[in-house]
Enzyme design. Structure first.
Site, PDB file in Angstrom:
ATOM      1  N   ASP A 427       0.858  -1.170   0.000  1.00 13.52           N
ATOM      2  CA  ASP A 427       0.000   0.000   0.000  1.00 13.52           C
ATOM      3  C   ASP A 427       0.904   1.232   0.000  1.00 13.52           C
ATOM      4  O   ASP A 427       1.966   1.219   0.616  1.00 13.52           O
ATOM      5  CB  ASP A 427      -0.878  -0.029   1.251  1.00 13.52           C
ATOM      6  CG  ASP A 427      -1.718   1.210   1.389  1.00 13.52           C
ATOM      7  OD1 ASP A 427      -2.350   1.603   0.399  1.00 13.52           O
ATOM      8  OD2 ASP A 427      -1.737   1.796   2.495  1.00 13.52           O
ATOM      9  N   ASP A 617      -6.469  -2.147   5.020  1.00 14.41           N
ATOM     10  CA  ASP A 617      -6.059  -3.107   3.995  1.00 14.41           C
ATOM     11  C   ASP A 617      -6.361  -4.550   4.391  1.00 14.41           C
ATOM     12  O   ASP A 617      -5.791  -5.480   3.815  1.00 14.41           O
ATOM     13  CB  ASP A 617      -4.560  -2.955   3.719  1.00 14.41           C
ATOM     14  CG  ASP A 617      -4.214  -1.586   3.164  1.00 14.41           C
ATOM     15  OD1 ASP A 617      -4.918  -1.135   2.250  1.00 14.41           O
ATOM     16  OD2 ASP A 617      -3.260  -0.967   3.654  1.00 14.41           O
TER      17      ASP A 617
END
Length: 720
Positions: A427, A617
């Site tokens: 990410d 996430d």
């Protein structure tokens, strides 16, 4: 109605009496036969980690099952660890005492051997009278060696065999044969020295093994010692020193300069710094002031802090780390399955080989004595201990090293799989970047100044919780600007914020909303309008972490391809990727779509890791083969990922992969030597190339060598 997974409980039991892999396998097998029970037994740690359905069994039933199998079991908690350690130390001292007695009785038997050779009679010539050899060997056999009979009987009673069975069988055969020769005055050789020496050597090996095994848990021991036992607490206007275990959330604790913080808490007064290396692996101190969090066992710097306790005892971050590491150390890696299968059938196979050896030598060579000695050598040299210790000792050392470096590995399977990662999806926000936007540029029109534009925008943004608003306010405070309280504030979702500042109508938001042309400010652009006139554009960006570029380069050297996933537009994503050295990225990816991108990466057949914040996430982390939660150390992050990195640094992923490879290398070395030792040793003994004394020495050293090899893993260092 709750599912079984929701109602399951866990318990840790300290187990006594295990001597080899066959013991731990038998306990595990008996526990797992119980309804609703999933148990893993750790031989070197002498513990069982058990997950059970309380509606089907209780802790008393679990303990009773272990006792029935022939071992002792007691619940293991933070409060009982000191007692457990004291009990183990007392048992170790008693074992050492017995060893010295055994050595004193055995040395005369060993000492006669050189004289046998010198006399030309070979190893069977009598130097000491046989009655004296009998008097020396018998206490060693039945007093010092009684533990082998007890352990062997318990194993057989439980329906399997273990190392104790092999030692007891082999030495009893040698002692009994020699005693018959002595009592009946037969003209045969005696082997009292063999039985006594084997027991003494095996005992010595167990002592060395116990010392080495204690070192494999050194990391956990070190973590436990970090937390102070007492704290200075404010009670009724006075400062009193109390045991930490008596504190409760809400207590105000005074932490003096240089002291260890006794609780997790929030600073309510004072300014200092804290050394958090024991949690994060980061050696640089972290500044602490009012509102900042502090954690138990971290070391206060030069300032005095008043801390409001939020987590005490078992509810501190340190306690959570210790629990996580212990669970990881108690779990099993897939690579251990082969060793477990071998250990399950090891003793019956060895006894069969010994019987075949005895029969073959007696029938083919016509020599009963030689047949007996070779059979004894087969029984003595065979050792399932090395097989049982090969994997768990390396995992204990590896996970302990990880915790010391701020890498919390959830289970052995994740540790094993991490070495195979070929692609790492990351990410952008909070992983490659700092995760907090900052002002990087301010462009203003003629007649306006950057400080004035920033002051007006930041004053209005005080009424917003948006991350970009926080960036404007933080920059204004950094520049020492005086902010005014905004009036009549209203937010238009996805566009911006409007209100009155100092009697002026101000709007702050996207250039499109304010009808402003895109400017040349760096980063994401925020336009500022005063009384219907756009007066400036502020550029805000989430800067790349200083460590990210080096971390990406290191991952590439490890053979791992890094793929960046971000919701930013392609231009912003390309710039961050360029700065970080990432060759491949996916832009405009919504949080809910990241899992699909991870699945697409896996579809090529590669092992895929995912690094993110562990919260937003979570679906992508769950989709990956191995997941890494960055920073924070929050409970939710520790639960979401296979590996939690205590500091926000992508280099921790490279460290985790490096540690995984080092640990698995040790496991493979250990398994190789454990297997090759038995593959070579047992046939050599069966063919008459080893006498029982040499076989005993080799067996005693096999386990020690495996544990010692695991301890060499301590040479691993993060950042390499």
């Amino acid at each position: 109605m709750k599912s079984r997974n929701e109602t399951c409980e866990t318990v840790e039991l300290a187990i006594g009496g295990m001597t080899c892999a066959a013991c731990s396998a038998r306990i595990e097998r008996q526990l797992n036969k119980l309804p609703g029970v999933e148990a893993v037994v750790n031989l070197p740690a002498e513990r069982a980690h058990i997950r059970f359905d309380p509606h089907a069994v209780d802790v008393e039933k679990l303990i009773a099952t272990i006792v029935k199998t022939g071992f002792t079991a007691t619940p293991s908690t933070a409060d009982t660890r000191a007692e457990e350690k004291a009990r183990k130390q007392a048992a170790y001292r008693a074992e050492v005492k017995r060893f010295w007695i055994a050595l004193a009785l055995t040395l005369p038997l060993i000492a006669q051997m050189p004289f046998m050779f010198a006399a030309g009679g070979g190893v069977h010539a009598d130097i000491l009278p046989r009655w004296l050899q009998f008097l020396l060997a018998t206490p060693v056999q039945f007093w010092i060696g009684w533990r082998f009979y007890v352990g062997g009987w318990n194993a057989l009673r439980g329906g399997s065999g273990n190392m104790d069975v092999l030692v007891a069988l082999g030495t009893t055969m040698a002692w009994a044969y020699s005693t018959v020769v002595l009592l009946f005055g037969l003209h045969q050789h005696v082997y009292f020295e063999a039985s006594a020496t084997v027991i003494t050597l095996v005992l010595m090996g167990k002592i060395l093994e116990a010392r080495a095994k204690a070192k494999t848990g050194a990391a956990i021991e070190a973590l436990m010692k970090l937390a102070p036992a007492t704290a200075h607490v404010e009670r009724e206007g006075r400062l009193v020193e109390l045991p930490v275990k008596s504190l409760i959330p809400g207590d105000i604790v005074i932490v003096r300069p240089g002291e260890a913080v006794p609780v997790d808490g929030e600073v309510v007064a004072g300014t200092s710094s804290a050394n958090e290396a024991m949690l994060t692996g980061e050696s640089l101190p972290v500044a602490k002031t009012v509102g900042d969090k502090v954690f138990a066992a971290t070391i206060n710097g030069d300032g005095l802090l008043r801390v409001k306790a939020t987590g005490v005892g078992a509810h501190t971050l340190l306690s959570g780390i210790i629990r996580l590491v212990e669970e990881a150390q108690g779990s099993k890696a897939p690579v251990q399955r082969l060793a477990d299968k071998v250990a399950a059938i090891f003793v019956p196979v060895v006894v069969t080989i010994a019987l075949l050896t005895f029969g073959a030598w007696w029938m083919l060579a016509g020599d009963f004595t030689q047949a007996l000695i070779n059979a004894v050598a087969v029984l003595v040299i065979a050792c399932p201990c090395a097989l049982g210790l090969a994997t768990p000792t390396a995992i204990m050392v590896g996970t302990g090293l990880g915790a010391k470096a701020g890498i919390l590995i959830k289970n052995a399977q994740a540790l094993e799989l991490a070495e195979k990662i070929q692609v790492l999806a990351v990410d952008k926000t909070g992983t490659l970047t700092e995760g907090r936007p900052v002002v990087v540029d301010i462009k203003v029109g003629a007649g306006d100044t950057a400080p004035d534009v920033l002051r007006l925008a930041a004053s209005l943004e005080q009424g917003s919780t948006h991350p970009l608003a926080a960036a404007l306010v933080a920059e204004a405070k950094r520049q020492g600007l005086t902010l005014e309280a905004p009036q009549e504030v209203s937010v238009e979702a996805g566009k911006g914020i409007r209100g009155t500042v100092g009697g002026k109508t101000v709007r702050v938001g996207s250039p499109d909303w304010l009808g402003a042309a895109a400017g040349d400010a760096v980063g994401s652009q925020i336009a500022v309008e005063v009384e219907g006139q756009v007066v400036g554009v502020i550029g805000v960006a989430d800067p790349l972490r200083e460590s990210s570029k080096a971390a990406v380069a290191r991952l590439r050297r490890l053979g791992v391809e890094v793929v960046m996933l971000t919701g930013d537009n392609a231009a912003t994503a390309a710039e961050i990727a360029r700065q970080a050295g990432v060759d491949r990225f996916e832009a405009n990816v919504l949080p809910g779509d990241k899992a699909a991108h991870v699945a697409a990466l896996k579809s090529s057949g590669k092992i895929v890791g995912m690094a993110g914040d562990g919260i937003n996430d979570a679906p992508a982390l769950a989709a990956a083969d191995v997941s890494f939660a960055m920073g924070a150390g929050a409970d939710v992050a520790m639960q979401a990922a296979d590996v939690t990195l205590m500091k926000n640094d992508l280099g921790g992923v490279a460290d985790a992969i490096s540690l995984s490879r080092a640990t698995l290398a040790k496991i493979r070395q250990n398994l190789f030597w454990a297997f090759i030792y038995n593959v070579i040793g047992i046939p050599a003994a069966a063919l008459g190339y080893l006498n029982p004394v040499v076989a005993g020495a080799a067996m005693a050293m096999s386990s020690v060598s495996v544990v010692s090899n695991s301890l060499l893993l301590k040479r691993w260092r993060p950042g390499r």
